[in-house]
Design a protein around this motif. Structure first.
Motif, short mmCIF file in Angstrom:
data_model
loop_
_atom_site.label_atom_id
_atom_site.label_comp_id
_atom_site.label_asym_id
_atom_site.label_seq_id
_atom_site.Cartn_x
_atom_site.Cartn_y
_atom_site.Cartn_z
N GLU A 46 6.69 1.56 -5.11
CA GLU A 46 8.10 1.23 -5.27
C GLU A 46 8.67 1.96 -6.49
N SER A 62 -0.50 -3.59 3.20
CA SER A 62 0.47 -4.61 2.82
C SER A 62 1.67 -3.92 2.16
N VAL A 63 2.82 -4.55 2.32
CA VAL A 63 4.07 -4.03 1.76
C VAL A 63 4.56 -5.05 0.73
N GLU A 64 4.84 -4.58 -0.48
CA GLU A 64 5.33 -5.45 -1.55
C GLU A 64 6.63 -4.90 -2.11
N ARG A 65 7.54 -5.81 -2.39
CA ARG A 65 8.78 -5.48 -3.10
C ARG A 65 8.85 -6.37 -4.32
N GLN A 69 4.65 -9.82 -1.66
CA GLN A 69 4.32 -9.29 -0.35
C GLN A 69 5.40 -9.68 0.65
N PHE A 79 5.91 3.56 8.01
CA PHE A 79 6.75 3.26 6.86
C PHE A 79 7.14 4.58 6.20
N ARG A 90 11.47 5.09 -3.36
CA ARG A 90 10.78 4.17 -2.45
C ARG A 90 11.24 2.74 -2.71
N ALA A 92 9.59 0.06 -1.65
CA ALA A 92 8.47 -0.88 -1.66
C ALA A 92 7.18 -0.14 -2.00
N THR A 93 6.17 -0.93 -2.36
CA THR A 93 4.82 -0.41 -2.57
C THR A 93 4.01 -0.75 -1.33
N VAL A 94 3.28 0.22 -0.82
CA VAL A 94 2.42 0.00 0.34
C VAL A 94 0.99 0.30 -0.09
#
Length: 160
Positions: A46, A62-65, A69, A79, A90, A92-94
């Motif tokens: 992100e 997993s996707v985190e904002r 999660q 993604f 970006r 989010a972090t994947v």
């Protein structure tokens, strides 16, 4: 590493490419790079600049904002597609939650594909529009995410 034939077979089950013909998918597979990542590896972070679309050929992520999660991705999901359309950072972090193999389509290759397959852009934009529609109106989306509608960068009346 997956062969081009295997990549085509897997791309057939990816919603983003559902409107593509088999010959279109062969061209996409030829231009995509495949990478393998270990469980726990951050694939995109992100806030970082984005310039590629990723398709999960195998494994999970997993996707985190903002450290929370918000989704789990499985084989066939993708993604990073917004990076091909908008140069923003970006969202989010994947992170890989298992060993995974991904097809990566960078911005440069995406532009080459648009020249080789002029209808691909319309097909991809159609799928993105459908995904936005499925997400529902901002108020509905906010109910699921816990984010107040007033925090959205656009007014609800502009969501069409």
């Amino acid at each position: 590493m997956a062969t081009n034939k295997e990549i085509v077979r897997r791309l057939e089950n990816v919603a983003l490419f559902a409107r593509c013909s088999k010959s279109d998918l062969k061209i996409v597979a030829r231009h995509a790079e495949t990478i393998e990542v270990e469980s726990g590896r951050i694939i995109v972070r992100e806030g970082d600049d984005g310039d590629a679309l990723f398709v999960l050929l195998s494994g999970t992520a997993s996707v985190e904002r903002a450290g929370r999660q918000v989704a789990t991705l499985e084989q066939g999901e993708y993604f990073g597609e917004l990076a091909l359309l908008d140069p923003a950072t970006r969202a989010a972090t994947v992170t890989a939650t298992s060993d995974a193999e991904l097809a990566v389509l960078g911005l440069r290759m995406f532009r080459v594909l648009l020249r080789e397959l002029p209808t691909l852009g319309a097909k991809l934009l159609g799928d993105l529009a459908a995904r936005v529609r499925e997400a529902g109106a901002p108020d509905q989306a906010c109910r699921h995410s816990g984010v107040p509608a007033s925090a959205l960068p656009i007014a609800a009346s502009t969501w069409v």
